[in-house]
Design an enzyme around this catalytic site. Structure first.
Site: not given
Ligand SMILES: NC(=O)C1=CN([C@@H]2O[C@H](COP(=O)(O)OP(=O)(O)OC[C@H]3O[C@@H](n4cnc5c(N)ncnc54)[C@H](OP(=O)(O)O)[C@@H]3O)[C@@H](O)[C@H]2O)C=CC1
Ligand SMILES: CC(C)CCC[C@@H](C)[C@H]1CC[C@H]2C3=C(CC[C@]12C)[C@@]1(C)CCC(=O)[C@@H](C)[C@@H]1CC3
Length: 334
Positions: A10, A13, A15, A193
């Site tokens: 939380a 990002g 959370g 992942y």
């Molecule tokens: N960003 C995106 O495009 C996408 C994200 N997601 C999912 O969304 C969720 C949130 O990620 P996002 O907000 O993007 O990324 P962030 O890195 O901003 O947030 C991730 C959070 O998870 C915490 N965390 C990681 N490892 C642990 C652990 N071992 N114990 C407790 N907390 C932990 C981090 O804490 P700390 O600050 O300590 O690292 C941070 O608060 C994730 O599950 C991610 O897979 C899904 C699809 C797309």
């Molecule tokens: C010039 C560069 C080599 C361009 C690279 C682009 C990529 C870094 C992005 C394109 C689609 C993106 C994507 C994610 C991460 C960044 C990219 C791969 C995710 C995998 C991030 C976490 C998720 O859970 C997915 C839903 C995202 C899907 C699209």
């Protein structure tokens, strides 16, 4: 009694954005930020209290990547709260990501471009390693720690007349092709992942099968592509600066580029408002943002089946026994 909402990961990002949105929604909430780093947790709490000075925000130390920490944290939750109304399993990691640049440029000029930006299929690999429990770290953090937390908190989830919601932050990168029942920790592959997120979709379905009658309802969401610490970790910042105009352009043709944590938290916030009995356990709820910047939530059917879901559930229960035995034996030795 006030609603108790626990959010893992939380402090940043999606959370943290969810916590902001929930407090704006319901000032009476008891919000528990479950984080591994208490310094960052304190900072998040201060930010939330700045915008919502009357809010009730608690902190809980939880490293979901450590079974011991999960068991300790669950004990603490049981001593603090009589029930948990909403449990958001949101913490997640993607360590050492590598982008296949050739595949990206090939995809960019193909008819698959929109799907590529939505799922990253064929673009991303990660390097995983073993954690101190002897488990693959991505599996342990994104899936198993959360599974163990749900198992421990079962008595607090879904009590007489008070159904509870469990919500997994999954991804559209959850791909069947990355998952195998024989290697459910993804020891040998390069897409841990993707595998862990697919596993969370399967586990959510199994939880519904086993616990709906008791009042526990599980759902999965995809936040879309959101710019957070996780995504910024994928490429050097220079690349992101180059890529951002392309992303804003592509956003006019697809609704999955939610980009901001506020937008990404849309489906999580929407689920908070729904009656649990009305939810579809085979659907993933997607946060979507239109070209004009309007947010909405849309259910899409998941590529999952009961047989695999049940088999994985069984394997996780087995692994849980092993891990618990390991912890007890270690405690006895000390
Ligand atoms: N960003 C995106 O495009 C996408 C994200 N997601 C999912 O969304 C969720 C949130 O990620 P996002 O907000 O993007 O990324 P962030 O890195 O901003 O947030 C991730 C959070 O998870 C915490 N965390 C990681 N490892 C642990 C652990 N071992 N114990 C407790 N907390 C932990 C981090 O804490 P700390 O600050 O300590 O690292 C941070 O608060 C994730 O599950 C991610 O897979 C899904 C699809 C797309
Ligand atoms: C010039 C560069 C080599 C361009 C690279 C682009 C990529 C870094 C992005 C394109 C689609 C993106 C994507 C994610 C991460 C960044 C990219 C791969 C995710 C995998 C991030 C976490 C998720 O859970 C997915 C839903 C995202 C899907 C699209």
């Amino acid at each position: 009694m006030e609603k108790v909402v626990l959010v893992t990961g939380a402090n940043s990002g999606i959370g943290l954005a969810l916590c902001e949105r929930l407090l704006s929604q319901d000032g009476e909430l008891r919000l528990c930020l479950a984080c591994r780093n208490m310094g960052r947790a304190e900072a998040a709490k201060s930010a939330l209290l700045t915008s919502h000075p009357q809010a009730r925000v608690d902190l809980l130390h939880l490293d979901v990547g450590s079974a011991r920490s999960v068991l300790r944290a669950a004990q603490e939750v049981k001593s603090r709260y009589p029930r948990v109304d909403h449990l958001y399993l949101n913490a997640g990691i993607m360590p050492n990501p590598k982008v296949d640049i050739k595949a990206f440029f090939k995809g960019l000029f193909s008819s698959n471009v929109i799907n590529m930006f939505a799922t990253a299929e064929g673009l991303l690999t990660q390097q995983d390693h073993l954690n101190s429990d002897g488990l693959q770290e991505v599996f342990a953090t994104n899936l198993f720690g959360h599974f163990l937390l749900v198992r421990e908190l079962e008595p607090l989830l879904g009590q007489e007349g008070h159904p509870s919601k469990v919500v997994w932050t999954s991804s559209s990168n959850a791909l069947r092709s990355a998952f195998s029942l024989e290697d459910f920790q993804h020891r040998s592959g390069t897409e841990p992942y993707s595998s862990s997120k697919y596993a969370s979709d399967l586990v959510s379905l199994a939880l519904n099968r086993h616990h709906n009658a008791q009042g526990l309802f599980s759902s999965v969401i995809c936040p879309g592509l959101v710019m957070t610490n996780l995504t910024y970790g994928i490429l050097p910042s220079f690349f992101w600066s180059l890529l951002m105009p392309i992303m804003w352009f592509i956003r006019m043709f697809t609704n999955t580029l939610t980009l901001t944590p506020y937008n990404g938290a849309e489906a999580l916030n929407w689920l908070f408002l729904q009656k649990p009995e009305s939810l579809d356990s085979r659907a993933k709820y997607h946060s979507l943002t239109s070209g004009l910047g309007n947010n909405y939530t849309q259910p899409r059917q998941m590529d999952i089946d009961d047989e695999t879901s049940e088999a994985l559930y069984g394997k996780l229960l087995e692994l849980e026994k092993v891990v618990r035995r390991q912890i007890t034996e270690e405690a006895e030795r000390q």
